[in-house]
Design an enzyme around this catalytic site. Structure first.
Site, mmCIF file in Angstrom:
data_model
loop_
_atom_site.group_PDB
_atom_site.id
_atom_site.type_symbol
_atom_site.label_atom_id
_atom_site.label_comp_id
_atom_site.label_asym_id
_atom_site.label_seq_id
_atom_site.Cartn_x
_atom_site.Cartn_y
_atom_site.Cartn_z
ATOM 1 N N ARG A 172 0.808 -1.218 0.000
ATOM 2 C CA ARG A 172 0.000 0.000 0.000
ATOM 3 C C ARG A 172 0.841 1.267 0.000
ATOM 4 N NH1 ARG A 172 -2.866 -0.541 5.384
ATOM 5 N NH2 ARG A 172 -0.796 -1.305 5.848
ATOM 6 N N GLN A 228 9.254 25.941 14.516
ATOM 7 C CA GLN A 228 8.808 26.345 13.179
ATOM 8 C C GLN A 228 9.251 25.304 12.168
ATOM 9 O OE1 GLN A 228 9.828 30.408 12.183
ATOM 10 N NE2 GLN A 228 10.017 29.922 10.021
ATOM 11 N N ASP A 229 8.387 25.027 11.186
ATOM 12 C CA ASP A 229 8.736 24.167 10.053
ATOM 13 C C ASP A 229 8.799 25.022 8.797
ATOM 14 O OD1 ASP A 229 8.660 22.003 11.749
ATOM 15 O OD2 ASP A 229 7.001 20.991 10.774
ATOM 16 N N ASN A 230 9.796 24.756 7.955
ATOM 17 C CA ASN A 230 9.973 25.474 6.692
ATOM 18 C C ASN A 230 10.060 24.470 5.557
ATOM 19 O OD1 ASN A 230 10.258 28.019 8.052
ATOM 20 N ND2 ASN A 230 12.341 27.432 8.547
ATOM 21 N N ARG A 282 21.526 26.790 -1.796
ATOM 22 C CA ARG A 282 21.074 27.685 -0.731
ATOM 23 C C ARG A 282 22.059 27.565 0.431
ATOM 24 N NH1 ARG A 282 15.663 29.188 -1.968
ATOM 25 N NH2 ARG A 282 14.683 27.765 -3.474
ATOM 26 N N HIS A 332 24.222 29.298 5.479
ATOM 27 C CA HIS A 332 23.505 30.234 6.345
ATOM 28 C C HIS A 332 23.595 29.832 7.816
ATOM 29 C CE1 HIS A 332 20.715 30.607 2.607
ATOM 30 N NE2 HIS A 332 21.758 31.419 2.494
ATOM 31 N N LYS A 366 18.817 23.054 13.191
ATOM 32 C CA LYS A 366 17.954 22.640 12.081
ATOM 33 C C LYS A 366 17.925 21.121 12.011
ATOM 34 C CE LYS A 366 18.969 26.700 9.241
ATOM 35 N NZ LYS A 366 19.553 27.196 7.976
ATOM 36 N N HIS A 380 24.911 26.175 7.509
ATOM 37 C CA HIS A 380 24.212 25.117 6.785
ATOM 38 C C HIS A 380 23.911 25.546 5.356
ATOM 39 C CE1 HIS A 380 20.370 23.275 5.404
ATOM 40 N NE2 HIS A 380 21.057 22.187 5.704
ATOM 41 N N TYR A 408 12.448 21.517 6.764
ATOM 42 C CA TYR A 408 13.249 21.499 7.977
ATOM 43 C C TYR A 408 12.549 22.176 9.138
ATOM 44 C CZ TYR A 408 14.765 26.174 6.330
ATOM 45 O OH TYR A 408 14.803 27.472 5.876
ATOM 46 N N ASP A 458 23.666 35.098 -1.546
ATOM 47 C CA ASP A 458 24.612 34.002 -1.363
ATOM 48 C C ASP A 458 25.840 34.118 -2.249
ATOM 49 O OD1 ASP A 458 23.096 32.918 0.639
ATOM 50 O OD2 ASP A 458 22.133 31.411 -0.612
#
Length: 191
Positions: free
Chosen positions: A23, A47-49, A59, A62, A72, A119, A132, A170
């Site tokens: 399934r 918080q979730d992003n 990216r 940071h 994170k 990161h 994350y 960046d």
């Protein structure tokens, strides 16, 4: 859930147990109690992003300074990335070293990037969805970065340079040795 310390022991690979049948599958992607038991301290994610990106999007690198430093817990829902954590704790035995781990929808691995690390990730497949958790809210005044191509760090991003797609911000981040906005090794940033 299985936890694996990397060559920089504070950076941890989290491998969830996947229960699958004809399934589909079921997986617990996060268990605060199990993570706390493994680490010996509690992380309060708030918080979730989520981002969606095409091949070659890079990216990072940071991080946020105290009092809004972030831990994170990162994962890939769709596609795959090379995820990187760089130790930016002055006087750390692994200062300037990095860990690079492939995260994918297929392997379901996650990476715990603690406070004191920069990161970043590069997308290895079109239509990649990256998600994350963080334990502190975004703070523009504490937002910092390190150059993705700092030769002293020496990250192999596994994507040809001419295929990389970076934000304007960046593209102009300082090298690690050009910034004083770093963390101190041995300081508990979780109190």
């Amino acid at each position: 859930m299985n936890f694996i310390r990397t060559e920089i022991p504070d950076v941890v690979i989290c491998e969830p147990t996947v229960h699958g049948d004809e399934r589909g599958y079921f997986v617990e992607t996060f268990r605060a109690d199990k993570l706390q038991e493994f680490l010996g301290y509690k992380i309060n994610f708030c918080q979730d992003n989520e981002s969606k990106s095409s091949y070659g999007v890079l990216r990072g690198l940071h991080y946020q300074l105290p009092p809004h430093a972030q831990t994170k817990l990162v994962r890939v829902i769709q596609g795959r990335v090379l995820d990187v954590a760089v130790d930016i704790r002055k006087n750390s035995p692994t200062f300037g070293k990095h860990v690079a781990v492939e995260l994918s929808a297929e392997n379901k691995r996650q990476l715990l990037v603690p406070r004191g690390f920069a990161h970043g990730f590069v997308v290895l497949e079109d239509d990649t969805v990256f998600a994350y958790k963080v334990d502190s809210y975004y703070s523009p005044e504490c937002d910092r970065g390190i150059a993705f191509n700092d030769i002293d760090i020496g990250i192999d991003w596994q994507v040809p340079h001419d295929k990389l797609n970076l934000s304007a911000k960046d593209k102009v981040q300082p090298k690690l040795n050009e910034t004083n906005d770093l963390f101190e090794y041995g300081v508990n940033y979780y109190e």
